[in-house]
Design a protein around this motif. Structure first.
Motif, PDB file in Angstrom:
ATOM      1  N   TRP A 102     122.267  16.122 -11.129  1.00  0.00           N
ATOM      2  CA  TRP A 102     122.265  15.907  -9.680  1.00  0.00           C
ATOM      3  C   TRP A 102     123.354  16.758  -9.028  1.00  0.00           C
ATOM      4  CZ3 TRP A 102     119.049  12.106  -7.316  1.00  0.00           C
ATOM      5  CH2 TRP A 102     118.305  11.329  -8.203  1.00  0.00           C
TER       6      TRP A 102
ATOM      7  N   PRO B  37     118.331  15.742  -7.136  1.00  0.00           N
ATOM      8  CA  PRO B  37     118.154  16.119  -8.542  1.00  0.00           C
ATOM      9  C   PRO B  37     117.812  17.604  -8.656  1.00  0.00           C
ATOM     10  CG  PRO B  37     116.193  15.005  -7.730  1.00  0.00           C
ATOM     11  CD  PRO B  37     117.199  14.953  -6.611  1.00  0.00           C
ATOM     12  N   VAL B  38     118.364  18.255  -9.658  1.00  0.00           N
ATOM     13  CA  VAL B  38     118.056  19.668  -9.897  1.00  0.00           C
ATOM     14  C   VAL B  38     116.634  19.816 -10.406  1.00  0.00           C
ATOM     15  CG1 VAL B  38     118.663  21.658 -11.334  1.00  0.00           C
ATOM     16  CG2 VAL B  38     120.462  20.292 -10.265  1.00  0.00           C
ATOM     17  N   ALA B  39     116.156  18.826 -11.155  1.00  0.00           N
ATOM     18  CA  ALA B  39     114.777  18.795 -11.641  1.00  0.00           C
ATOM     19  C   ALA B  39     114.282  17.367 -11.535  1.00  0.00           C
ATOM     20  CB  ALA B  39     114.690  19.300 -13.076  1.00  0.00           C
ATOM     21  N   GLN B  40     113.024  17.157 -11.801  1.00  0.00           N
ATOM     22  CA  GLN B  40     112.451  15.822 -11.694  1.00  0.00           C
ATOM     23  C   GLN B  40     113.111  14.870 -12.687  1.00  0.00           C
ATOM     24  OE1 GLN B  40     108.208  15.721 -12.130  1.00  0.00           O
ATOM     25  NE2 GLN B  40     108.051  13.502 -11.832  1.00  0.00           N
TER      26      GLN B  40
ATOM     27  N   ALA C 100     121.377  21.866 -17.301  1.00  0.00           N
ATOM     28  CA  ALA C 100     119.970  21.929 -16.883  1.00  0.00           C
ATOM     29  C   ALA C 100     119.047  22.196 -18.060  1.00  0.00           C
ATOM     30  CB  ALA C 100     119.796  23.010 -15.819  1.00  0.00           C
ATOM     31  N   GLU C 101     119.574  22.741 -19.133  1.00  0.00           N
ATOM     32  CA  GLU C 101     118.760  23.045 -20.313  1.00  0.00           C
ATOM     33  C   GLU C 101     118.673  21.868 -21.278  1.00  0.00           C
ATOM     34  OE1 GLU C 101     120.692  26.384 -22.019  1.00  0.00           O
ATOM     35  OE2 GLU C 101     119.949  27.826 -20.527  1.00  0.00           O
TER      36      GLU C 101
ATOM     37  N   ASP D 160     119.854  14.218 -16.843  1.00  0.00           N
ATOM     38  CA  ASP D 160     119.395  14.266 -15.454  1.00  0.00           C
ATOM     39  C   ASP D 160     120.541  14.837 -14.625  1.00  0.00           C
ATOM     40  OD1 ASP D 160     117.090  13.054 -16.294  1.00  0.00           O
ATOM     41  OD2 ASP D 160     117.453  11.144 -15.294  1.00  0.00           O
TER      42      ASP D 160
ATOM     43  N   GLU E 233     124.168  25.376 -15.546  1.00  0.00           N
ATOM     44  CA  GLU E 233     123.052  25.987 -16.267  1.00  0.00           C
ATOM     45  C   GLU E 233     122.891  25.367 -17.655  1.00  0.00           C
ATOM     46  OE1 GLU E 233     124.496  28.492 -13.045  1.00  0.00           O
ATOM     47  OE2 GLU E 233     125.524  27.541 -14.746  1.00  0.00           O
TER      48      GLU E 233
END
Length: 336
Positions: free
Chosen positions: A108, A44-47, A100-101, A106, A97
């Motif tokens: 990945w 995952p790029v973030a949680q 992600a914003e 989610d 990008e």
């Protein structure tokens, strides 16, 4: 104009011998899939968090799709999707990008490419296992827009409730390739619709039949212009449990007996969106698709001669879900 598709739909009723053949094929391919199942790395790029019981998740794969993603997310949010679960396949156009914003996405990533992940099937199976079995998922690509009976006013939650009442675990959906024709315009990413540019589809000329793995559908502008025999039937709304695999194709998920649903929606397929020239050239060169992207190479060769002209006497401007129901692509349901 005559629209014969409704009369050409296959009779879903099957005899005991057909059901036996389907059961045998399911057992045979399921054994192979269980034997060959391999873990695939996804990060995952973030949680990310767990899905709630009322969440309606959508799993999709994307690659350099910044041109269409604002339309894609807005369409499915309006249908009631609450969580987007995405694998970004090394996008370099701002897609990663942008996603992600988005607070409801989610994101990945994977060290392997789409082709190595069995055209994304292993990524999808890994994500279904990660987010949980025994629940409904929307399962599409980022250029596929789901339409179903009364979708302008009825949410996916209502549709799922209806399918469960009928003991149906998958919504079948023909992919209708959308392409630009007379009256096409550049849509506004903030409030426009993808079908304002790719505003035409083939209203007839399809061949639908049953085989032992489900309903098969062939046709559309790619067959008409390039002789492609690509499978158009998919199952974009699917109840995923531990008996499910994608097998040899994302168009024929296991177990196969669930692929004979008489409940149909439609996937508007925006292969020919505003940036289709660049997308076709990139796909042809990358060779990540079926048969080393031979069908993209055929289209690229024609693009060298100028713009693709896909409209024909069977082309029709797209209007709404009711139009697709009138033509026989979408089945009516008792949505409350």
């Amino acid at each position: 104009m005559d629209y014969p598709f409704k009369s050409e739909r296959p009779d879903i009723r099957r005899g005991w011998w057909d059901k036996l053949r389907t059961a045998y094929e399911t057992a045979r391919i399921t054994r192979r899939e269980r034997r060959n199942k391999k873990p695939v790395e996804l990060s995952p790029v973030a949680q990310v968090s767990r899905l709630g019981t009322t969440d309606i998740p959508l799993v999709f794969i994307t690659h350099n799709d910044m041109a269409i993603l604002p339309f894609f997310l807005r369409h499915y949010r309006q249908l009631g999707v609450t969580r987007f679960i995405c694998v970004d396949d090394v996008s370099q156009d701002g897609t990663r990008e942008f996603l992600a914003e988005q607070p409801d996405v989610d994101l990945w990533v994977s060290p392997i490419r789409y082709k190595e992940a069995r055209r994304g099937r292993r990524w999808r199976e890994t994500l279904f296992a990660r987010y949980g079995y025994d629940r409904w998922y929307v399962n599409v690509d980022s250029d596929e827009f789901l339409f179903y009976d009364q979708c302008e006013s009825k949410t996916l939650g209502t549709l799922i409730t209806t399918l469960e009442k009928h003991d149906v675990k998958r919504l079948a959906a023909p992919m209708l390739d959308m392409y630009p024709g007379p009256g096409s315009i550049q849509p506004d990413a903030e409030q426009g619709f993808a079908w304002e540019f790719s505003n035409y589809f083939d209203a007839s000329g399809y061949d639908a039949k049953l085989d032992k793995r489900g309903v098969s559908l062939k046709g559309g502008p790619r067959k008409r212009r390039f002789g492609e025999a690509n499978e158009l039937m998919k199952y974009p709304l699917i109840f995923w449990d531990r008996s499910c695999f994608f097998g040899s194709s994302p168009h024929r998920p296991l177990p196969y007996d669930r692929n004979f649903s008489s409940d149909w929606g439609v996937l508007l397929h925006f292969k020919f969106f505003t940036n289709y020239r660049d997308k076709i050239t990139e796909a042809a060169n990358a060779e990540q698709h079926h048969n080393n992207s031979q069908h993209y190479k055929a289209m690229e060769a024609e693009l060298q001669l100028g713009e693709l002209e896909l409209t024909d006497k069977i082309s029709s401007p797209f209007r709404d879900a009711q139009q697709l129901a009138d033509l026989g692509f979408i089945t009516s349901s008792d949505l409350n």
